[in-house]
Design a protein around this motif. Structure first.
Motif, PDB file in Angstrom:
ATOM      1  N   UNK A  66       0.741  -0.677   0.165  1.00  0.00           N
ATOM      2  CA  UNK A  66      -0.149  -0.175  -0.297  1.00  0.00           C
ATOM      3  C   UNK A  66       0.813   1.160   0.056  1.00  0.00           C
ATOM      4  N   UNK A  67       0.596   2.442  -0.325  1.00  0.00           N
ATOM      5  CA  UNK A  67       1.446   3.593  -0.651  1.00  0.00           C
ATOM      6  C   UNK A  67       1.743   4.133   0.316  1.00  0.00           C
ATOM      7  N   UNK A  68       2.608   3.954   0.913  1.00  0.00           N
ATOM      8  CA  UNK A  68       3.339   4.896   2.322  1.00  0.00           C
ATOM      9  C   UNK A  68       4.103   3.686   2.822  1.00  0.00           C
ATOM     10  N   UNK A  87       3.669   1.265  -9.346  1.00  0.00           N
ATOM     11  CA  UNK A  87       3.600   1.899  -8.052  1.00  0.00           C
ATOM     12  C   UNK A  87       5.523   2.189  -8.240  1.00  0.00           C
ATOM     13  N   UNK A  88       5.966   3.099  -6.912  1.00  0.00           N
ATOM     14  CA  UNK A  88       7.218   3.239  -6.345  1.00  0.00           C
ATOM     15  C   UNK A  88       7.810   2.686  -5.568  1.00  0.00           C
ATOM     16  N   UNK A 124       1.157   4.880  -5.107  1.00  0.00           N
ATOM     17  CA  UNK A 124       0.095   4.406  -5.925  1.00  0.00           C
ATOM     18  C   UNK A 124       0.886   2.613  -5.924  1.00  0.00           C
ATOM     19  N   UNK A 125      -0.531   2.110  -5.883  1.00  0.00           N
ATOM     20  CA  UNK A 125       0.061   0.576  -4.352  1.00  0.00           C
ATOM     21  C   UNK A 125       1.211   0.442  -5.215  1.00  0.00           C
ATOM     22  N   UNK A 126       2.328  -0.706  -4.632  1.00  0.00           N
ATOM     23  CA  UNK A 126       2.962  -1.593  -5.434  1.00  0.00           C
ATOM     24  C   UNK A 126       2.576  -2.504  -5.493  1.00  0.00           C
TER      25      UNK A 126
END
Length: 149
Positions: A66-68, A87-88, A124-126
């Motif tokens: 999840x993001x973060x 994602x990143x 975004x979700x990775x």
């Protein structure tokens, strides 16, 4: 064989050797497109790739981060590869502080037996396809014990 037959055979052989194209029109879509992603003999940390010597097993997984979110500090005693779908992902070698950001389309040859940490740093979700190569039933992710006060 006649001269015309020899020329036809040579042209046919040349066409087959030229590749998988099935039409003379270069604008026609090709049935198979191969795009190289990576060719290497070292990991992200520059280590030589070491493969299982006995009882080799391949494990493929889909990871969603999840993001973060930040993964715990961990290491892999056996080879692990990942392909970033979305994602990143920021991966930090906690032993040296070196960090690399991977994005959609990147292929990762993960560090071998080095403590590192991943974090989803974009909006975004990775999503990763992860492939492990292990011996037998060996666990390929080891978590670093948290220091106690």
């Amino acid at each position: 064989m006649t001269t015309i037959g020899i020329r036809a055979t040579i042209l046919a052989a040349a066409a087959l050797a030229a590749g998988p194209a099935f039409a003379l029109d270069d604008t026609a879509p090709q049935p198979v497109v191969v795009t190289p992603l990576v060719s290497t003999n070292v990991t992200a940390a520059g280590q030589p790739i070491v493969l299982p010597q006995k009882d080799a097993r391949v494990i493929a997984s889909l990871f969603e981060i999840a993001p973060g979110a930040t993964l715990p500090v961990h290491k892999h005693p056996s080879m692990r590869y990942a392909y970033v779908l979305e994602g990143e992902l920021l991966v930090t070698n906690v032993e040296t502080g070196a960090a690399t950001t991977y994005r959609a389309g990147d292929f990762i040859v993960e560090m071998l037996d080095i403590w590192h940490q991943g974090a989803s740093v974009g909006p975004d979700t990775v999503r990763l396809v992860v492939i492990d190569q292990v011996e037998g039933d060996v666990q390929n992710t080891l978590l670093r014990a948290k220091a106690t006060p």
